[in-house]
Scaffold this motif. Structure first.
Motif, mmCIF file in Angstrom:
data_model
loop_
_atom_site.group_PDB
_atom_site.id
_atom_site.type_symbol
_atom_site.label_atom_id
_atom_site.label_comp_id
_atom_site.label_asym_id
_atom_site.label_seq_id
_atom_site.Cartn_x
_atom_site.Cartn_y
_atom_site.Cartn_z
ATOM 1 N N GLY A 204 -11.182 -5.464 3.144
ATOM 2 C CA GLY A 204 -10.062 -4.896 2.729
ATOM 3 C C GLY A 204 -9.095 -4.639 4.007
ATOM 4 O O GLY A 204 -9.323 -4.142 4.842
ATOM 5 N N THR A 205 -7.973 -5.162 3.832
ATOM 6 C CA THR A 205 -6.835 -5.034 4.746
ATOM 7 C C THR A 205 -5.748 -3.867 4.572
ATOM 8 O O THR A 205 -5.506 -4.074 3.191
ATOM 9 C CB THR A 205 -6.118 -6.163 5.410
ATOM 10 O OG1 THR A 205 -5.071 -5.701 6.399
ATOM 11 C CG2 THR A 205 -5.590 -7.023 4.490
ATOM 12 N N VAL A 206 -5.576 -3.027 5.335
ATOM 13 C CA VAL A 206 -4.562 -2.123 4.802
ATOM 14 C C VAL A 206 -3.211 -2.403 5.688
ATOM 15 O O VAL A 206 -3.413 -2.136 6.737
ATOM 16 C CB VAL A 206 -5.121 -0.485 5.202
ATOM 17 C CG1 VAL A 206 -3.971 0.532 4.860
ATOM 18 C CG2 VAL A 206 -6.362 -0.299 4.921
ATOM 19 N N LEU B 29 -12.066 -10.625 -0.976
ATOM 20 C CA LEU B 29 -10.629 -10.296 -0.083
ATOM 21 C C LEU B 29 -9.991 -9.407 -0.913
ATOM 22 O O LEU B 29 -9.188 -9.638 -2.060
ATOM 23 C CB LEU B 29 -10.060 -11.618 0.282
ATOM 24 C CG LEU B 29 -10.846 -12.533 1.226
ATOM 25 C CD1 LEU B 29 -10.157 -13.735 1.541
ATOM 26 C CD2 LEU B 29 -11.394 -11.790 2.546
ATOM 27 N N LEU B 30 -9.544 -8.156 -0.323
ATOM 28 C CA LEU B 30 -8.607 -7.170 -1.005
ATOM 29 C C LEU B 30 -7.612 -6.847 0.152
ATOM 30 O O LEU B 30 -7.696 -6.779 1.127
ATOM 31 C CB LEU B 30 -9.378 -5.998 -1.124
ATOM 32 C CG LEU B 30 -10.520 -6.072 -2.154
ATOM 33 C CD1 LEU B 30 -11.447 -4.540 -2.257
ATOM 34 C CD2 LEU B 30 -10.296 -6.619 -3.412
ATOM 35 N N TYR B 31 -6.390 -6.287 -0.369
ATOM 36 C CA TYR B 31 -5.223 -6.181 0.536
ATOM 37 C C TYR B 31 -4.344 -4.917 -0.135
ATOM 38 O O TYR B 31 -4.228 -4.986 -1.363
ATOM 39 C CB TYR B 31 -4.281 -7.286 0.949
ATOM 40 C CG TYR B 31 -3.483 -7.640 -0.053
ATOM 41 C CD1 TYR B 31 -2.190 -7.183 -0.183
ATOM 42 C CD2 TYR B 31 -3.837 -8.791 -0.998
ATOM 43 C CE1 TYR B 31 -1.316 -7.715 -0.915
ATOM 44 C CE2 TYR B 31 -2.997 -9.178 -1.936
ATOM 45 C CZ TYR B 31 -1.610 -8.809 -2.109
ATOM 46 O OH TYR B 31 -0.768 -9.220 -2.855
ATOM 47 N N HIS B 32 -3.972 -3.993 0.425
ATOM 48 C CA HIS B 32 -3.154 -3.181 0.159
ATOM 49 C C HIS B 32 -1.712 -2.951 1.161
ATOM 50 O O HIS B 32 -1.954 -2.870 2.271
ATOM 51 C CB HIS B 32 -3.942 -1.440 0.340
ATOM 52 C CG HIS B 32 -2.887 -0.362 0.192
ATOM 53 N ND1 HIS B 32 -2.504 0.125 -0.760
ATOM 54 C CD2 HIS B 32 -2.064 0.490 1.027
ATOM 55 C CE1 HIS B 32 -1.599 1.080 -0.858
ATOM 56 N NE2 HIS B 32 -1.513 1.288 0.383
ATOM 57 N N ASP B 33 -0.717 -2.971 0.580
ATOM 58 C CA ASP B 33 0.599 -2.861 1.054
ATOM 59 C C ASP B 33 1.694 -2.547 0.076
ATOM 60 O O ASP B 33 1.330 -2.213 -0.918
ATOM 61 C CB ASP B 33 0.811 -4.326 1.500
ATOM 62 C CG ASP B 33 1.853 -4.567 2.690
ATOM 63 O OD1 ASP B 33 1.303 -4.570 3.714
ATOM 64 O OD2 ASP B 33 2.932 -4.590 2.489
ATOM 65 N N ARG B 34 2.888 -2.267 0.651
ATOM 66 C CA ARG B 34 3.963 -1.672 -0.213
ATOM 67 C C ARG B 34 4.313 -3.067 -1.040
ATOM 68 O O ARG B 34 4.817 -2.629 -2.191
ATOM 69 C CB ARG B 34 5.123 -1.371 0.950
ATOM 70 C CG ARG B 34 4.803 -0.218 1.599
ATOM 71 C CD ARG B 34 6.093 0.221 2.507
ATOM 72 N NE ARG B 34 6.513 -0.900 3.287
ATOM 73 C CZ ARG B 34 7.356 -1.721 3.195
ATOM 74 N NH1 ARG B 34 8.236 -1.521 2.258
ATOM 75 N NH2 ARG B 34 7.612 -2.787 4.253
ATOM 76 N N LEU B 35 4.078 -4.104 -0.601
ATOM 77 C CA LEU B 35 4.779 -5.501 -1.295
ATOM 78 C C LEU B 35 3.495 -6.201 -1.622
ATOM 79 O O LEU B 35 2.643 -6.554 -0.489
ATOM 80 C CB LEU B 35 5.788 -6.184 -0.518
ATOM 81 C CG LEU B 35 7.139 -5.239 -0.121
ATOM 82 C CD1 LEU B 35 7.791 -6.137 0.921
ATOM 83 C CD2 LEU B 35 7.853 -4.785 -1.267
ATOM 84 N N GLU C 50 -3.061 -1.484 -5.313
ATOM 85 C CA GLU C 50 -1.952 -0.706 -5.226
ATOM 86 C C GLU C 50 -2.241 0.588 -4.842
ATOM 87 O O GLU C 50 -1.606 1.281 -4.001
ATOM 88 C CB GLU C 50 -1.345 -0.485 -6.518
ATOM 89 C CG GLU C 50 0.003 0.101 -6.427
ATOM 90 C CD GLU C 50 0.756 0.317 -7.836
ATOM 91 O OE1 GLU C 50 1.813 0.886 -7.847
ATOM 92 O OE2 GLU C 50 0.160 -0.352 -8.858
ATOM 93 N N ASP C 51 -3.493 1.061 -5.000
ATOM 94 C CA ASP C 51 -3.993 2.351 -4.778
ATOM 95 C C ASP C 51 -4.890 2.241 -3.508
ATOM 96 O O ASP C 51 -6.159 1.841 -3.840
ATOM 97 C CB ASP C 51 -4.771 3.362 -5.811
ATOM 98 C CG ASP C 51 -5.071 4.589 -5.835
ATOM 99 O OD1 ASP C 51 -5.321 5.131 -4.353
ATOM 100 O OD2 ASP C 51 -5.348 5.254 -6.604
ATOM 101 N N LEU C 52 -4.414 2.645 -2.347
ATOM 102 C CA LEU C 52 -5.394 2.583 -1.256
ATOM 103 C C LEU C 52 -6.817 3.383 -1.198
ATOM 104 O O LEU C 52 -7.982 2.810 -0.921
ATOM 105 C CB LEU C 52 -4.649 3.276 0.190
ATOM 106 C CG LEU C 52 -5.342 3.396 1.240
ATOM 107 C CD1 LEU C 52 -6.004 1.959 1.809
ATOM 108 C CD2 LEU C 52 -4.712 4.146 2.590
ATOM 109 N N ASP C 53 -6.720 4.566 -1.964
ATOM 110 C CA ASP C 53 -7.920 5.267 -2.177
ATOM 111 C C ASP C 53 -8.686 4.539 -3.373
ATOM 112 O O ASP C 53 -10.144 5.120 -2.942
ATOM 113 C CB ASP C 53 -7.691 6.929 -2.600
ATOM 114 C CG ASP C 53 -6.863 7.540 -1.349
ATOM 115 O OD1 ASP C 53 -7.594 7.288 -0.078
ATOM 116 O OD2 ASP C 53 -6.099 8.395 -1.757
ATOM 117 N N ALA C 54 -8.412 3.888 -4.034
ATOM 118 C CA ALA C 54 -9.170 3.339 -4.800
ATOM 119 C C ALA C 54 -9.949 1.963 -4.351
ATOM 120 O O ALA C 54 -10.901 1.546 -4.692
ATOM 121 C CB ALA C 54 -8.506 2.647 -6.294
#
Length: 341
Positions: free
Chosen positions: A206-208, A228-234, A250-254
């Motif tokens: 996962g990339t933050v 592959l997972l990603y968290h971002d504003r967009l 959408e939820d970083l903690d998830a």
């Protein structure tokens, strides 16, 4: 690296060439920065010394000896170009030039810290240029108040950083460093390495933050058969997301508890920094006085990650609470941590 340096040379040349000559109108607090057309500028570059390595590669431009490769062009335009590696403290070479320089060029690898105090002394200063990405060595509020132009070379090293991230993921996943140390120490303990050496295939990465670098990393990870997972504003464009095979979280903690590897690709901002004040206190030259703010990756957030998680922080070290990382590595909550800050 050589290609990145060539990109920096082109971008730095373009930034200085495009430097406006008309008077600035940024308000009462801004100074009238821009001189007449053809006016000679005093430009100071701050780079690390490469010594004998500068001669071994003519494209090694980001050092004091080769000075981005722009000296001939600058001097042909009538500008004065001074280069130094001595940047910290009141008696440094850089400090001598602060009162009358017009342009200051620095790099993230050997940053010249530009404090409010230095900005106040720099009566002629107009442009602060980072030959690379990241301007957290500059007091941005003070620069804005003074009407200064702060620029960086966006995208100059994104391929280098993405490849570096992939390399460090593999180093951690394959338990490479302990094996390397065994070899140089003349040891042979296969079990001591193999017990925590894993395949990258089928692991969840996962990339933050998923800007230019995050996207390039995910593209390079796809052939390894990872989740592959990603968290971002967009979110990515749907076609690109499908092509890469990445899933938006959408939820970083998830997302974090799902990840075998967490890669951090976020900028250092008020929201992401953790122990910046401690980091600054250790610097030779004191600059910003921010509060200690346990922000993006503190003890609580690290505890939510999968036990034994591997962390690759390619942003800034201050995004993470240093003591929480130390404690996590000691307890086994963090299986490996690699920081490029």
């Amino acid at each position: 690296m050589a290609m990145m340096m060539m990109n920096l040379k082109r971008a730095a040349t373009s930034a200085i060439r495009a430097f406006p000559a008309a008077p600035s109108s940024t308000g009462a607090l801004a100074r009238h920065l821009h001189g007449s057309v053809g006016e000679s500028k005093k430009i100071v570059g701050v780079f690390y010394k490469a010594n004998e390595y500068a001669e071994k590669n003519p494209n090694f431009l980001g050092c004091a000896e080769n000075a981005l490769g722009i000296r001939s062009w600058l001097e042909s335009q009538g500008h004065q170009y001074i280069v130094t590696d001595d940047k910290d403290g009141p008696n440094s070479e850089l400090e001598k030039h602060i009162p009358d320089l017009h342009v200051l060029i620095s790099t993230p690898f050997h940053p010249a810290y530009v404090t409010a105090e230095r900005i106040k002394k720099a009566k002629n200063l107009q442009l602060l240029l980072t030959a690379g990405i990241g301007s957290d060595h500059i007091d941005l509020p003070a620069a804005a108040a003074a009407g200064l132009t702060v620029a960086e070379v966006t995208g100059s090293n994104v391929v280098s950083v993405a490849e570096d991230e992939l390399m460090r993921i593999l180093i951690l996943m394959r338990n490479f460093l302990p094996g390397y140390h065994q070899v140089i120490n003349g040891e042979w303990d296969v079990a001591g390495i193999a017990y925590r050496a894993y395949d990258l295939e089928a692991k969840t990465i996962g990339t933050v933050g998923c800007g230019r670098i995050g996207k390039l990393l995910l593209q390079r990870l796809k052939p390894f058969g990872c989740n592959l997972l990603y968290h971002d504003r967009l979110k990515m464009e749907p076609d690109l997301e499908k092509q890469i095979g990445a899933k938006f979280e959408e939820d970083l903690d998830a997302m974090l508890p799902k990840c075998d590897v967490v890669v951090i690709n976020t900028p250092l901002t008020e929201k992401t920094k953790c122990v910046l004040a401690v980091r600054i206190e250790l610097c030779k030259f004191q600059f910003f006085q921010y509060r200690v703010d346990l922000g993006m990756f503190d003890k609580d957030r690290i505890s939510k990650m999968k036990k034994g998680v591997l962390i690759v922080n390619n942003a800034r070290g201050a995004i993470m609470d240093t003591q929480a990382v130390v404690d996590g590595c000691s307890s086994g909550q963090i299986g490996g941590n690699s920081v490029d800050s």
